[in-house]
Design a protein around this motif. Structure first.
Motif, PDB file in Angstrom:
ATOM      1  N   TYR A 150     -23.195  34.603   1.956  1.00  0.00           N
ATOM      2  CA  TYR A 150     -21.964  35.389   1.999  1.00  0.00           C
ATOM      3  C   TYR A 150     -22.305  36.879   1.925  1.00  0.00           C
ATOM      4  O   TYR A 150     -23.178  37.283   1.157  1.00  0.00           O
ATOM      5  N   PRO A 151     -21.603  37.721   2.682  1.00  0.00           N
ATOM      6  CA  PRO A 151     -21.784  39.172   2.514  1.00  0.00           C
ATOM      7  C   PRO A 151     -21.189  39.610   1.175  1.00  0.00           C
ATOM      8  O   PRO A 151     -20.250  38.981   0.649  1.00  0.00           O
ATOM      9  N   TYR A 152     -21.716  40.703   0.624  1.00  0.00           N
ATOM     10  CA  TYR A 152     -21.251  41.153  -0.682  1.00  0.00           C
ATOM     11  C   TYR A 152     -19.762  41.496  -0.666  1.00  0.00           C
ATOM     12  O   TYR A 152     -19.063  41.299  -1.663  1.00  0.00           O
ATOM     13  N   ARG A 153     -19.274  42.007   0.454  1.00  0.00           N
ATOM     14  CA  ARG A 153     -17.853  42.332   0.537  1.00  0.00           C
ATOM     15  C   ARG A 153     -16.998  41.095   0.310  1.00  0.00           C
ATOM     16  O   ARG A 153     -16.017  41.130  -0.445  1.00  0.00           O
ATOM     17  N   GLN A 154     -17.384  39.981   0.940  1.00  0.00           N
ATOM     18  CA  GLN A 154     -16.615  38.753   0.786  1.00  0.00           C
ATOM     19  C   GLN A 154     -16.745  38.195  -0.626  1.00  0.00           C
ATOM     20  O   GLN A 154     -15.779  37.690  -1.205  1.00  0.00           O
ATOM     21  N   ILE A 155     -17.955  38.292  -1.189  1.00  0.00           N
ATOM     22  CA  ILE A 155     -18.164  37.834  -2.565  1.00  0.00           C
ATOM     23  C   ILE A 155     -17.273  38.616  -3.525  1.00  0.00           C
ATOM     24  O   ILE A 155     -16.646  38.048  -4.422  1.00  0.00           O
ATOM     25  N   SER A 156     -17.208  39.924  -3.319  1.00  0.00           N
ATOM     26  CA  SER A 156     -16.397  40.757  -4.210  1.00  0.00           C
ATOM     27  C   SER A 156     -14.925  40.396  -4.121  1.00  0.00           C
ATOM     28  O   SER A 156     -14.205  40.429  -5.127  1.00  0.00           O
ATOM     29  N   GLU A 157     -14.462  40.025  -2.922  1.00  0.00           N
ATOM     30  CA  GLU A 157     -13.058  39.637  -2.759  1.00  0.00           C
ATOM     31  C   GLU A 157     -12.771  38.294  -3.429  1.00  0.00           C
ATOM     32  O   GLU A 157     -11.736  38.123  -4.080  1.00  0.00           O
ATOM     33  N   ILE A 158     -13.689  37.349  -3.283  1.00  0.00           N
ATOM     34  CA  ILE A 158     -13.488  36.016  -3.866  1.00  0.00           C
ATOM     35  C   ILE A 158     -13.504  36.064  -5.379  1.00  0.00           C
ATOM     36  O   ILE A 158     -12.675  35.440  -6.049  1.00  0.00           O
ATOM     37  N   LEU A 159     -14.448  36.834  -5.926  1.00  0.00           N
ATOM     38  CA  LEU A 159     -14.649  36.850  -7.383  1.00  0.00           C
ATOM     39  C   LEU A 159     -13.951  38.012  -8.072  1.00  0.00           C
ATOM     40  O   LEU A 159     -14.031  38.132  -9.295  1.00  0.00           O
ATOM     41  N   HIS A 160     -13.303  38.885  -7.275  1.00  0.00           N
ATOM     42  CA  HIS A 160     -12.600  40.048  -7.823  1.00  0.00           C
ATOM     43  C   HIS A 160     -13.571  40.955  -8.586  1.00  0.00           C
ATOM     44  O   HIS A 160     -13.315  41.364  -9.724  1.00  0.00           O
ATOM     45  N   LEU A 161     -14.681  41.235  -7.916  1.00  0.00           N
ATOM     46  CA  LEU A 161     -15.711  42.114  -8.470  1.00  0.00           C
ATOM     47  C   LEU A 161     -16.008  43.212  -7.462  1.00  0.00           C
ATOM     48  O   LEU A 161     -15.806  43.042  -6.261  1.00  0.00           O
ATOM     49  N   GLY A 162     -16.528  44.331  -7.951  1.00  0.00           N
ATOM     50  CA  GLY A 162     -16.989  45.359  -7.042  1.00  0.00           C
ATOM     51  C   GLY A 162     -18.267  44.931  -6.341  1.00  0.00           C
ATOM     52  O   GLY A 162     -19.041  44.126  -6.867  1.00  0.00           O
ATOM     53  N   GLU A 163     -18.510  45.462  -5.150  1.00  0.00           N
ATOM     54  CA  GLU A 163     -19.719  45.088  -4.404  1.00  0.00           C
ATOM     55  C   GLU A 163     -20.975  45.486  -5.162  1.00  0.00           C
ATOM     56  O   GLU A 163     -21.947  44.725  -5.204  1.00  0.00           O
ATOM     57  N   ASP A 164     -20.995  46.665  -5.759  1.00  0.00           N
ATOM     58  CA  ASP A 164     -22.172  47.084  -6.526  1.00  0.00           C
ATOM     59  C   ASP A 164     -22.409  46.159  -7.715  1.00  0.00           C
ATOM     60  O   ASP A 164     -23.553  45.830  -8.046  1.00  0.00           O
ATOM     61  N   HIS A 165     -21.314  45.745  -8.342  1.00  0.00           N
ATOM     62  CA  HIS A 165     -21.439  44.821  -9.466  1.00  0.00           C
ATOM     63  C   HIS A 165     -22.016  43.493  -9.002  1.00  0.00           C
ATOM     64  O   HIS A 165     -22.869  42.889  -9.683  1.00  0.00           O
ATOM     65  N   ALA A 166     -21.581  43.009  -7.837  1.00  0.00           N
ATOM     66  CA  ALA A 166     -22.099  41.751  -7.299  1.00  0.00           C
ATOM     67  C   ALA A 166     -23.602  41.857  -7.043  1.00  0.00           C
ATOM     68  O   ALA A 166     -24.353  40.912  -7.326  1.00  0.00           O
ATOM     69  N   ARG A 167     -24.038  42.988  -6.520  1.00  0.00           N
ATOM     70  CA  ARG A 167     -25.474  43.178  -6.290  1.00  0.00           C
ATOM     71  C   ARG A 167     -26.256  43.158  -7.599  1.00  0.00           C
ATOM     72  O   ARG A 167     -27.341  42.580  -7.691  1.00  0.00           O
ATOM     73  N   GLN A 168     -25.703  43.809  -8.618  1.00  0.00           N
ATOM     74  CA  GLN A 168     -26.351  43.806  -9.929  1.00  0.00           C
ATOM     75  C   GLN A 168     -26.431  42.396 -10.503  1.00  0.00           C
ATOM     76  O   GLN A 168     -27.454  42.010 -11.094  1.00  0.00           O
ATOM     77  N   LEU A 169     -25.370  41.629 -10.308  1.00  0.00           N
ATOM     78  CA  LEU A 169     -25.355  40.259 -10.819  1.00  0.00           C
ATOM     79  C   LEU A 169     -26.417  39.402 -10.147  1.00  0.00           C
ATOM     80  O   LEU A 169     -27.028  38.543 -10.787  1.00  0.00           O
TER      81      LEU A 169
END
Length: 219
Positions: A150-169
């Motif tokens: 999944y691209p980070y943008r889509q992950i952030s939308e699904i999980l309600h997280l910022g893209e930078d936060h998703a990368r850190q996770l």
């Protein structure tokens, strides 16, 4: 390494199929190859190892009963991810008594009962490790990004997280998978995630997995 040439060479030697009969199968693989290489490189951080993983994915694709594969791109991505993670974890597996494959080829429905049981056991082990070592947010990002690309943008939308936060996770998840830390694992949660992951891998419909991961993060 010229992957396309080696794929063509192998296709001429596999079973008694004609080259013409392999055109569609080879085309499906070649179309996916850039994405597969990106998956391997992201997991392994090594160009040579990523190329080797893509080559092995081709070998698995050549041997698979493609008539029962619902989604070739999903099959190829999952196979590449599993192989890459196996390579990345090989040093640790040599030091431990039992760590199975992290993401088995659950989309290959042509296997017999014994192989199916082995793969289900491997999935059980993989999911238990993710539950033991990762937080719900780390686990959700890891599965969506590494297993399903999944691209980070889509992950952030699904999980309600910022893209930078998703990368850190994702970075934290990789670090934590290399540790020996353990969280207590609920049997119910383990079974639910295994069942949902397998269903997503086999059907290509990831809506149920997305909902489960998002719910776990929101708790």
């Amino acid at each position: 390494m010229n992957l396309l040439e080696s794929h063509r060479d192998h296709s001429e030697q596999t079973d008694d199929r004609s080259i013409t009969g392999w055109d569609g199968d080879a085309s499906a693989f070649v179309s996916a190859a850039p994405r597969l290489f990106a998956i391997g490189l992201r997991v392994l951080q090594d160009v040579g190892e990523a190329e080797d993983v893509v080559q092995e994915t081709w070998m698995r694709w050549a041997r698979a009963d493609r008539s029962v594969v619902i989604s070739p791109p999903a099959f190829l991505a999952l196979t590449t991810t599993r192989l890459a993670i196996n390579v990345a974890q090989s040093a640790r597996r040599r030091r431990e008594t039992s760590v199975g494959p992290w993401l088995p080829e659950t989309t290959d429905l042509s296997v017999g009962p014994e192989m199916a049981a082995e793969r289900r056991e491997a999935v059980d082990t993989a999911i238990r490790l993710l539950l033991e070592r990762l937080t719900p947010a780390e686990r959700a990002v890891y599965l969506l990004r590494i297993a399903f690309d999944y691209p980070y943008r889509q992950i952030s939308e699904i999980l309600h997280l910022g893209e930078d936060h998703a990368r850190q996770l994702l970075r934290r998840a990789r670090d934590h998978l290399a540790t020996e830390r353990r969280h207590q694992v609920s049997t119910t949660a383990h079974r639910r995630l295994v069942r949902t992951f397998v269903a997503a891998a086999q059907s290509g419909d990831l809506a149920g997995l997305e909902e489960l991961l998002a719910a776990d993060v929101a708790r």
